[in-house]
Design a protein around this motif. Structure first.
Motif, PDB file in Angstrom:
ATOM      1  N   ALA A   1      -8.168  -0.775  -9.495  1.00  0.00           N
ATOM      2  CA  ALA A   1      -8.392   0.642  -9.265  1.00  0.00           C
ATOM      3  C   ALA A   1      -7.744   1.080  -7.961  1.00  0.00           C
ATOM      4  CB  ALA A   1      -9.885   0.929  -9.199  1.00  0.00           C
ATOM      5  N   VAL A   2      -7.435   0.101  -7.120  1.00  0.00           N
ATOM      6  CA  VAL A   2      -6.814   0.386  -5.832  1.00  0.00           C
ATOM      7  C   VAL A   2      -5.693  -0.627  -5.631  1.00  0.00           C
ATOM      8  CG1 VAL A   2      -7.130   0.300  -3.335  1.00  0.00           C
ATOM      9  CG2 VAL A   2      -8.901   1.302  -4.774  1.00  0.00           C
ATOM     10  N   LEU A   3      -4.584  -0.170  -5.107  1.00  0.00           N
ATOM     11  CA  LEU A   3      -3.473  -1.082  -4.842  1.00  0.00           C
ATOM     12  C   LEU A   3      -3.320  -1.253  -3.338  1.00  0.00           C
ATOM     13  CD1 LEU A   3      -1.508  -2.552  -6.688  1.00  0.00           C
ATOM     14  CD2 LEU A   3       0.102  -0.682  -6.381  1.00  0.00           C
ATOM     15  N   LEU A   4      -3.232  -2.514  -2.906  1.00  0.00           N
ATOM     16  CA  LEU A   4      -3.055  -2.790  -1.473  1.00  0.00           C
ATOM     17  C   LEU A   4      -1.755  -3.566  -1.306  1.00  0.00           C
ATOM     18  CD1 LEU A   4      -6.692  -4.059  -0.761  1.00  0.00           C
ATOM     19  CD2 LEU A   4      -5.800  -1.769  -0.346  1.00  0.00           C
ATOM     20  N   LEU A   5      -0.864  -3.060  -0.474  1.00  0.00           N
ATOM     21  CA  LEU A   5       0.427  -3.721  -0.287  1.00  0.00           C
ATOM     22  C   LEU A   5       0.608  -4.097   1.179  1.00  0.00           C
ATOM     23  CD1 LEU A   5       2.595  -1.182  -2.336  1.00  0.00           C
ATOM     24  CD2 LEU A   5       1.668  -3.341  -3.134  1.00  0.00           C
ATOM     25  N   ASP A   6       0.854  -5.374   1.432  1.00  0.00           N
ATOM     26  CA  ASP A   6       1.030  -5.850   2.797  1.00  0.00           C
ATOM     27  C   ASP A   6       2.509  -6.065   3.078  1.00  0.00           C
ATOM     28  OD1 ASP A   6      -0.670  -8.419   4.776  1.00  0.00           O
ATOM     29  OD2 ASP A   6       0.859  -6.932   5.283  1.00  0.00           O
ATOM     30  N   GLU A   7       3.083  -5.169   3.912  1.00  0.00           N
ATOM     31  CA  GLU A   7       4.500  -5.269   4.277  1.00  0.00           C
ATOM     32  C   GLU A   7       5.362  -5.544   3.042  1.00  0.00           C
ATOM     33  OE1 GLU A   7       5.780  -4.867   7.280  1.00  0.00           O
ATOM     34  OE2 GLU A   7       4.253  -5.331   8.753  1.00  0.00           O
ATOM     35  N   PRO A   8       5.343  -4.627   2.066  1.00  0.00           N
ATOM     36  CA  PRO A   8       6.011  -4.903   0.795  1.00  0.00           C
ATOM     37  C   PRO A   8       7.514  -5.130   0.911  1.00  0.00           C
ATOM     38  CG  PRO A   8       5.340  -2.610   0.923  1.00  0.00           C
ATOM     39  CD  PRO A   8       4.729  -3.296   2.090  1.00  0.00           C
ATOM     40  N   LEU A   9       8.146  -4.629   1.952  1.00  0.00           N
ATOM     41  CA  LEU A   9       9.594  -4.767   2.026  1.00  0.00           C
ATOM     42  C   LEU A   9      10.034  -5.698   3.147  1.00  0.00           C
ATOM     43  CD1 LEU A   9      10.379  -0.965   1.591  1.00  0.00           C
ATOM     44  CD2 LEU A   9      10.397  -2.727  -0.171  1.00  0.00           C
ATOM     45  N   ALA A  10       9.090  -6.249   3.880  1.00  0.00           N
ATOM     46  CA  ALA A  10       9.456  -7.017   5.071  1.00  0.00           C
ATOM     47  C   ALA A  10      10.219  -8.289   4.764  1.00  0.00           C
ATOM     48  CB  ALA A  10       8.201  -7.352   5.870  1.00  0.00           C
ATOM     49  N   ALA A  11       9.860  -8.946   3.660  1.00  0.00           N
ATOM     50  CA  ALA A  11      10.486 -10.249   3.385  1.00  0.00           C
ATOM     51  C   ALA A  11      11.808 -10.120   2.655  1.00  0.00           C
ATOM     52  CB  ALA A  11       9.516 -11.119   2.589  1.00  0.00           C
ATOM     53  N   LEU A  12      12.326  -8.910   2.523  1.00  0.00           N
ATOM     54  CA  LEU A  12      13.575  -8.750   1.774  1.00  0.00           C
ATOM     55  C   LEU A  12      14.749  -8.546   2.713  1.00  0.00           C
ATOM     56  CD1 LEU A  12      12.135  -6.197  -0.785  1.00  0.00           C
ATOM     57  CD2 LEU A  12      12.562  -8.622  -1.191  1.00  0.00           C
ATOM     58  N   ASP A  13      15.912  -8.954   2.256  1.00  0.00           N
ATOM     59  CA  ASP A  13      17.104  -8.713   3.074  1.00  0.00           C
ATOM     60  C   ASP A  13      17.490  -7.234   2.973  1.00  0.00           C
ATOM     61  OD1 ASP A  13      18.091 -10.082   0.316  1.00  0.00           O
ATOM     62  OD2 ASP A  13      19.446  -8.462   0.925  1.00  0.00           O
ATOM     63  N   ALA A  14      18.279  -6.776   3.937  1.00  0.00           N
ATOM     64  CA  ALA A  14      18.598  -5.341   4.041  1.00  0.00           C
ATOM     65  C   ALA A  14      19.155  -4.760   2.756  1.00  0.00           C
ATOM     66  CB  ALA A  14      19.570  -5.121   5.192  1.00  0.00           C
ATOM     67  N   HIS A  15      19.979  -5.510   2.077  1.00  0.00           N
ATOM     68  CA  HIS A  15      20.626  -5.004   0.877  1.00  0.00           C
ATOM     69  C   HIS A  15      19.617  -4.764  -0.236  1.00  0.00           C
ATOM     70  CE1 HIS A  15      23.773  -4.432  -2.126  1.00  0.00           C
ATOM     71  NE2 HIS A  15      23.072  -5.211  -2.907  1.00  0.00           N
TER      72      HIS A  15
END
Lengths: 248, 269, 341
Positions: free
Chosen positions: C144-158
């Motif tokens: 019912a609730v979505l929690l996202l922890d640094e969703p883009l942090a582990a990805l490379d810039a591209h």
């Protein structure tokens, strides 16, 4: 600085080892029955002693253990070694008596050897190959009480283990030499066995043939056989080497 | 140039000596008596009795260690509380205790004249207890390390995905710790099988009741050396088979945490 | 769709984390590392217990310390996507997604384009693939609730840019109250309807991204949202203007009110660059040496003295900007914000 300290320690260690080795050049190794643990060092404190069941010691000597003297709780084992050319002709140096001991608290209420037939009794004995274990089975056979062996809960490897377990109160009763019982006064109660049932308990001693210190070894044997040595054995409760002639 | 050759020679000599030292006693056991005679001795009642006693007591002891030790190890690994390090030290203590001391301790605790006044001494149960006591720290240490190595986020993820603590333990924790637990159990099993000092003191030695394989070796050593050798050979074979089985079982796991070498024993996985 | 309300106090090592949030659509918490962002998610998920507070999803109370209510994580209908994804390494992708699934595994694998990876193990996946699996797994639970922890942090810039727009679309499609945390303001602005700047456990300002930029409440919020921040002394001038004298001597004007020590906030995209001193006195001018120059897409970020300006690549080319040269940064008084320091 640290290297110098390290070298100094090494040098010290080597020097100590060297002097120790030098000291032991004249020290002999005596393999003796466990029941002699307290009395032999009183006769001569200098040798290195190994006390265990006589059978274990004999087996080790056969496999080349570096013993100079072998003192056994029977004459059979030294005779066997003599026959194999591994030691000199054994001589009897002392005798002993077999006793029944119970813990001071006597949890099973044992008052004589006949009580050993009680069901559920925890009887501790030495293994049959150990001299005292063999004597135990002999004395029971002589008294027609072999069935008592059904109550055996453990076959120990030497007499002192039997003594310890009874003294601790873990076993209800055990068979040891009267000399062993004397080493734990107040912890066990001794029930003497009838003289007519006693097996011939004779201790034999011999010089091991491959000994590097044959003369020192022989000197030790002489010490044991001397008046002083024999007196110490008697004081510990051992019987005289030669059974006094009775006029009966 | 010469220094490097000298260093290499020293390393080679040291390795050779170490390996020979380890291998010699084992090889000597088999070299002393012919395999035929050894095999013949195996049908000797002394040997079969000892085998039965050893297997029964070791298997029950290991079951106790696994059932009681695993949750304990997990609690110690996953919680931080006052006195935790003291408890971990306690769990590891039997490891550094000389077996004879362990035996005395067991007598003092469970002996008739001991703290709990039980009638355990001289019984087969006493053997099981002695084996469990000396072998448990080997399992516990590995188990604690294996559980500690699990990423706590995986456990948290499982919980947020609707799995309670029990489901999480069986579906996430246990499979991930499997390798370390197996390695620990192998060590504990081997230690238990070879237990001598505490057993002889606490349980005594009686054929068919408390005389395990190691006790039989000692008892037969001066009576019938061939039997002693046969039992020793049997123990070596059982231990080797055990070690091999564990390694093969571990190989089947799609684990990516062990060393790149296929046969390295993963002590901390 | 019910809204999540979270109101709690959690002592952390250096400070107390104190929050009061209402999450109806997507809220992002931005701040430096150590500000308490991940702890917030853990508290909402039930993985950390605050000293006091109440967390509820509409009428469903998950935590109420006063009343002794504390639902365990498995009893709260949350989908938590961890920073490092926390995929079960010993299970296949399919098994991971199926862990909490109510039978829609194939559908989810399809939706997140990972059907072809169903039998692979997490160790074999790329960062982007792992993230998709992690989201699929969390959604499989029907949260019912979505929690996202640094969703883009582990990805490379591209990969980041691509994933950001995919994620934005996904959140819109799902329509679930979503709380995400990140240290990157631009990611927050792109994904969320409301952004809260959190520092040392307290939210400094909670507003729409546009609001934060237009009216930053203080210097920290301003610099965090990517603005230039200068220090100066302000005093009232005529015509509704405030005159600010910078520490470096320049005189600037702002349409904001201010008195005494102030922070002067100018956004890079509101700064123009010239090679010669502007004659238009309505503009604020700062003269400086050209420092670093780097391209971001089709724009160029250039440092002139203490300011960062963002101009089109074309302009940068025309101006022949090069390191070490002298340039003039100009910006309007209306684009000059004054904030408390």
């Amino acid at each position: 600085m640290r290297t110098a300290a390290l070298l100094a320690v090494c040098a010290l260690a080597l020097a100590t080892a060297a002097t120790a080795a030098a000291r032991t050049r004249a020290t002999i190794t005596v393999y003796a029955a466990a029941s002699l643990t307290d009395v032999f060092p009183r006769i001569d404190p200098t040798p290195k002693y190994s006390f265990a069941g006589s059978n274990t010691l004999a087996a080790q000597i056969q496999l080349g253990a570096p013993a100079d003297v072998f003192a056994s709780a029977n004459t059979t084992l030294p005779q066997q070694l003599f026959q194999k050319g591994l030691c000199s002709q054994p001589v009897v140096f002392t005798r002993n008596t077999l006793v029944l001991i119970v813990p001071k608290s006597n949890p099973a209420g044992i008052h004589s050897v006949y009580d050993l037939a009680k069901a559920g009794l925890k009887l501790d004995v030495a293994a049959p190959a150990v001299p005292v274990g063999s004597y135990t089975r002999q004395i029971l056979k002589n008294m027609a009480l072999t069935s008592v062996l059904n109550n055996v809960v453990s076959n120990e490897t030497d007499v002192r283990e039997v003594l310890a377990k009874v003294a601790l109160g873990e076993a209800d009763a055990g068979f040891v030499y009267s000399t062993d019982a004397k080493t734990v006064p107040g912890q066990v109660t001794v029930l003497t066995m009838p003289a007519w049932a006693q097996p011939k308990v004779q201790y034999g001693i011999c010089v091991v043939k491959n000994s590097a210190n044959a003369s020192a070894a022989q000197a030790f044997v002489n010490e044991v056989m001397s008046k002083a040595g024999q007196a110490k054995l008697l004081a510990a409760g051992f019987l005289p080497r030669v059974k006094p002639k009775t006029t009966k | 140039m010469i220094r490097r050759a000298l260093a290499a020679a020293v390393v080679f000599a040291a390795s050779f000596t170490a390996l020979a030292f380890l291998a010699l006693p084992i090889v000597a056991i088999f070299a002393h008596v012919s395999p035929g005679r050894l095999a013949a001795q195996l049908s000797n009642p002394v040997v079969t009795d000892a085998l039965v006693v050893s297997l029964k007591t070791t298997l029950i002891a290991q079951a106790l260690i696994l059932v009681l030790g695993t949750p304990t190890a997990y609690v110690l690994a996953s919680r931080r509380f006052h006195g935790r390090s003291a408890l971990v030290t306690l769990v590891e203590l039997p490891l550094v205790l000389p077996p004879a001391v362990a035996g005395i301790g067991l007598l003092a605790a469970f002996g008739r004249a001991g703290l709990l006044h039980t009638s355990l001494p001289f019984t087969q149960a006493a053997v099981t207890l002695a084996v469990a006591f000396v072998a448990s720290p080997l399992y516990m240490r590995q188990a604690i390390a294996a559980f500690e190595a699990i990423d706590p986020n995986l456990v948290a993820a499982s919980r947020t995905l609707g799995a309670g603590p029990v489901k999480t333990f069986f579906r996430v924790v246990l499979p991930l710790a499997r390798g370390g637990l197996a390695a620990g159990e192998a060590l504990a099993f081997a230690r238990g099988l070879g237990e001598f000092g505490a057993t002889i003191m606490f349980a005594g030695s009686l054929r068919g009741v408390t005389q395990t394989l190691p006790l039989a070796v000692y008892a037969e050593f001066d009576v019938n050396f061939t039997i002693a050798l046969a039992v020793s050979a049997l123990l070596v074979l059982i231990s080797a088979a055990l070690l091999l089985t564990i390694k093969l079982v571990l190989q089947w796991q799609p684990s990516r945490r062990t060393s790149p070498s296929r046969f390295a024993l993963s002590i901390s996985s | 769709m019910a809204a999540l309300s979270a109101d709690f106090s959690l002592p952390l090592r250096a400070f107390d984390l104190e929050l009061s949030l209402e999450v109806e659509r997507t809220v992002a918490l931005v701040g430096p590392s150590g500000a308490g962002k991940t702890s917030t998610l853990r508290v909402v998920a039930g993985l950390a217990r605050p000293r006091s507070g109440r967390i509820a999803l509409g009428e469903e109370v998950w935590l109420d310390r006063d009343r002794g209510v504390d639902r365990r994580p498995e009893e709260r209908r949350v989908g938590l996507v961890f920073q490092e994804y926390a995929l079960f390494t010993h299970m296949t992708v399919r098994a991971n997604v199926a862990y909490a699934a109510r039978g829609r595994v194939d559908e989810l694998l399809e939706r997140f384009h990972v059907s072809h990876l169903a039998d692979a193990h997490p160790a074999e996946l790329s960062g982007g693939e792992k993230q998709r699996v992690a989201i699929a797994r969390a959604l499989a639970r029907d949260p019912a609730v979505l929690l996202l922890d640094e969703p883009l942090a582990a990805l490379d810039a591209h990969t980041k840019a691509e994933v950001r727009s995919e994620l934005s679309e996904l959140l819109r499609d799902l329509g679930l109250p979503t709380l995400l945390v990140t240290h990157d303001y631009e990611d927050a602005a792109a994904l969320a309807d409301e952004v809260g700047v959190i520092v040392d456990g307290k939210v400094r300002q909670l507003a729409s991204p546009a609001e934060l930029v237009a009216r930053p409440r203080d210097a920290f919020v301003a610099s965090f949202t990517g603005a230039n921040l200068l220090h100066g002394t302000a005093r009232r001038a005529g015509d509704g203007l405030t005159e600010v004298r910078l520490g470096s001597g320049e005189q600037l004007f702002s349409t904001d009110d201010g008195e005494g020590e102030v922070g002067v906030v100018v956004y890079p995209w509101e700064v123009s660059v010239a090679r010669a001193h502007a004659t238009d006195s309505a503009l604020n001018v700062v003269r400086g040496e050209v420092g670093s120059l780097f391209e971001v897409g089709n724009r160029v970020r250039v440092r002139i003295g203490p300011l960062t300006a963002e101009v089109t690549a074309a302009s940068a080319g025309r101006l022949e900007l090069a390191r070490g040269g002298v340039a003039y940064a100009t910006f309007k008084a209306t684009g000059t914000r004054l904030v408390a320091l």
